[in-house]
Design an enzyme around this catalytic site. Structure first.
Site, short mmCIF file in Angstrom:
data_model
loop_
_atom_site.label_atom_id
_atom_site.label_comp_id
_atom_site.label_asym_id
_atom_site.label_seq_id
_atom_site.Cartn_x
_atom_site.Cartn_y
_atom_site.Cartn_z
CE LYS A 1 -7.04 -0.64 -5.75
NZ LYS A 1 -8.41 -1.03 -5.37
CE LYS B 1 -15.63 2.83 -3.23
NZ LYS B 1 -14.91 1.85 -4.01
CE LYS C 1 -11.18 2.20 1.89
NZ LYS C 1 -10.06 2.01 0.96
P1 ATP Z 1 -11.42 1.95 -4.05
O1 ATP Z 1 -11.20 3.33 -3.50
O2 ATP Z 1 -11.48 1.89 -5.56
O3 ATP Z 1 -12.55 1.20 -3.36
P2 ATP Z 1 -9.55 0.66 -2.29
O4 ATP Z 1 -8.31 1.39 -2.01
O5 ATP Z 1 -10.63 0.68 -1.26
O6 ATP Z 1 -10.08 1.16 -3.71
P3 ATP Z 1 -10.13 -2.11 -2.86
O7 ATP Z 1 -9.72 -2.77 -4.14
O8 ATP Z 1 -11.55 -1.70 -2.70
O9 ATP Z 1 -9.16 -0.85 -2.63
O10 ATP Z 1 -9.73 -3.06 -1.66
C1 ATP Z 1 -8.75 -4.10 -1.77
C2 ATP Z 1 -8.32 -4.59 -0.40
O11 ATP Z 1 -7.53 -3.57 0.25
C3 ATP Z 1 -9.49 -4.88 0.55
O12 ATP Z 1 -9.14 -6.03 1.33
C4 ATP Z 1 -9.54 -3.68 1.43
O13 ATP Z 1 -10.10 -3.95 2.70
C5 ATP Z 1 -8.07 -3.31 1.54
N1 ATP Z 1 -7.89 -1.88 1.81
C6 ATP Z 1 -8.32 -0.86 1.04
N2 ATP Z 1 -7.98 0.32 1.58
C7 ATP Z 1 -7.33 0.02 2.74
C8 ATP Z 1 -6.72 0.82 3.75
N3 ATP Z 1 -6.74 2.14 3.67
N4 ATP Z 1 -6.13 0.19 4.79
C9 ATP Z 1 -6.10 -1.18 4.88
N5 ATP Z 1 -6.66 -1.97 3.96
C10 ATP Z 1 -7.26 -1.40 2.89
MG MG Z 2 -12.52 -0.17 -1.67
#
Ligand code: ATP
Ligand code: MG
Length: 342
Positions: free
Chosen positions: A204, A118, A201
């Site tokens: 968001k 990040k 991955k």
């Molecule tokens: P950001 O990009 O803002 O970090 P994010 O998509 O990674 O957002 P988080 O809020 O950081 O979402 O993570 C929330 C939960 O979702 C965590 O338990 C994380 O491990 C899970 N998670 C995030 N992305 C994935 C993915 N691609 N596959 C499975 N689990 C995920």
């Molecule tokens: Mg995340």
């Protein structure tokens, strides 16, 4: 010390950074619901203090927090059974995080993959909060003495750090106060990949909307994104081993398996030998049938903002019955002079 000396308790969180997606649903939300229905206390958090480690528009952040709460409920979390909270409404999270900032070491933080990803090449300009993120996450978990944390695969390293912080605190102060929390990373979709790039991955924060399926996407958008998802020209194999060098194909099969609640081998026994031109419409139908009811319910709940705000304030009251005594005891252990009755 083992976690068996602590009452089993589940905690997890999601950032209200917008664009709640299929990876969040399969890797986290769906698992949260599974745990809620076991005989354990479950606490789920909208981690808005984590979201501001990168700048958020204040109005968007408020909306995203309420939308996330709507997503929690639409996915099946029950505010009576689980404690649903907004992190900033339970001040003990941030208070314990400060203590942990003084326990954790700089080197531990600088080694974190999420920090490197990040902050990128511009670490000097990243916020101090982005570096300290895992210390706040450890506080989120340990302020409840949580023993089990369901998360996606990307959070494994932060969970290990949580254990390191708990162990160092216990060692430095000669106590057995914080548990060794277990990460719970289960299911066929613990790491859902971007639909555009099988090596990244689904996130968001990915600037490409086509990279993810949002929980708020309508049926047509979901179908279109799956139709356009990157794949390879081969037919599907009939065993999981045949997906090893095929990240995009593996991702779509994993998603199918997780949505259908089957194993990858069960899915491939049915679809092995088929082309993506046949498999993608099957996946789109399945995704729409599972996700559309969630997005419809989210939209309905978003029309009931007062109800959402009430759920969050009730959740924080219940949470503080747990967190306030744990913080008071922590302060006592580390030598702060506090109220006499502990
Ligand atoms: P950001 O990009 O803002 O970090 P994010 O998509 O990674 O957002 P988080 O809020 O950081 O979402 O993570 C929330 C939960 O979702 C965590 O338990 C994380 O491990 C899970 N998670 C995030 N992305 C994935 C993915 N691609 N596959 C499975 N689990 C995920
Ligand atoms: Mg995340």
């Amino acid at each position: 010390m083992t976690e068996t000396t602590f009452t089993p308790r589940v905690f997890s969180g999601i950032q209200p950074s917008g664009n709640l997606h299929l990876g969040n649903y399969l890797g986290a939300l769906k698992r949260f619901v599974d745990w809620q229905d076991k005989d354990m206390e479950t606490i789920y958090c909208m981690v808005d203090l984590h979201a501001i480690t990168v700048w958020q528009d204040p109005n968007d952040l408020k909306k995203a927090t309420r939308e996330l709460c709507a997503g929690f409920i639409a996915a099946g979390l029950d505010p009576e059974k689980s404690i649903l909270i907004n992190q900033s409404q339970v001040p003990e999270h941030a208070q314990l995080a400060w203590v942990f900032n003084c326990v954790a070491r700089m080197g531990w933080m600088q080694r974190m993959t999420q920090w490197k990803d990040k902050a990128g090449k511009n670490q000097q300009n990243a916020s101090l909060g982005l570096l300290a993120y895992p210390s706040l996450m450890a506080a989120d978990i340990l302020i409840y003495h949580a023993t089990h944390v369901p998360v996606g695969e990307d959070q494994k390293q932060h969970l290990e750090l949580t254990r390191d912080i708990a162990a160092k605190f216990n060692h430095d102060y000669g106590v057995d106060y914080f548990p060794m929390t277990e990460p719970v990373i289960e299911g066929a979709a613990t790491r859902v990949m971007s639909l555009r790039d099988g090596s990244k991955k689904m996130s968001k924060s990915d600037p490409s909307d086509a990279s993810r399926i949002n929980l708020t996407d309508d049926a047509d958008t979901i179908a279109k994104k799956i139709r356009k998802a990157k794949t390879d020209p081969e037919a599907l194999p009939s065993e999981a081993k045949g997906l090893e060098e095929r990240p995009e194909a593996r991702n779509l099969v994993n998603i199918y398996a997780a949505l259908a609640e089957q194993t990858v081998d069960q899915v491939l026994a049915d679809v092995g030998g088929r082309q993506f031109s046949e498999f993608k419409p099957m996946l789109a139908d399945l995704a729409v049938s599972k996700m559309a009811p969630i997005s419809t319910e989210m939209a309905r709940l978003m029309g009931e903002q007062d109800e959402i705000d009430r759920i969050l304030s009730r959740g924080s009251e219940r949470a503080r019955e747990i967190t306030a005594p744990i913080l008071r005891k922590t302060y006592d252990i580390i030598g702060m002079v506090g109220p006499v009755s502990l």
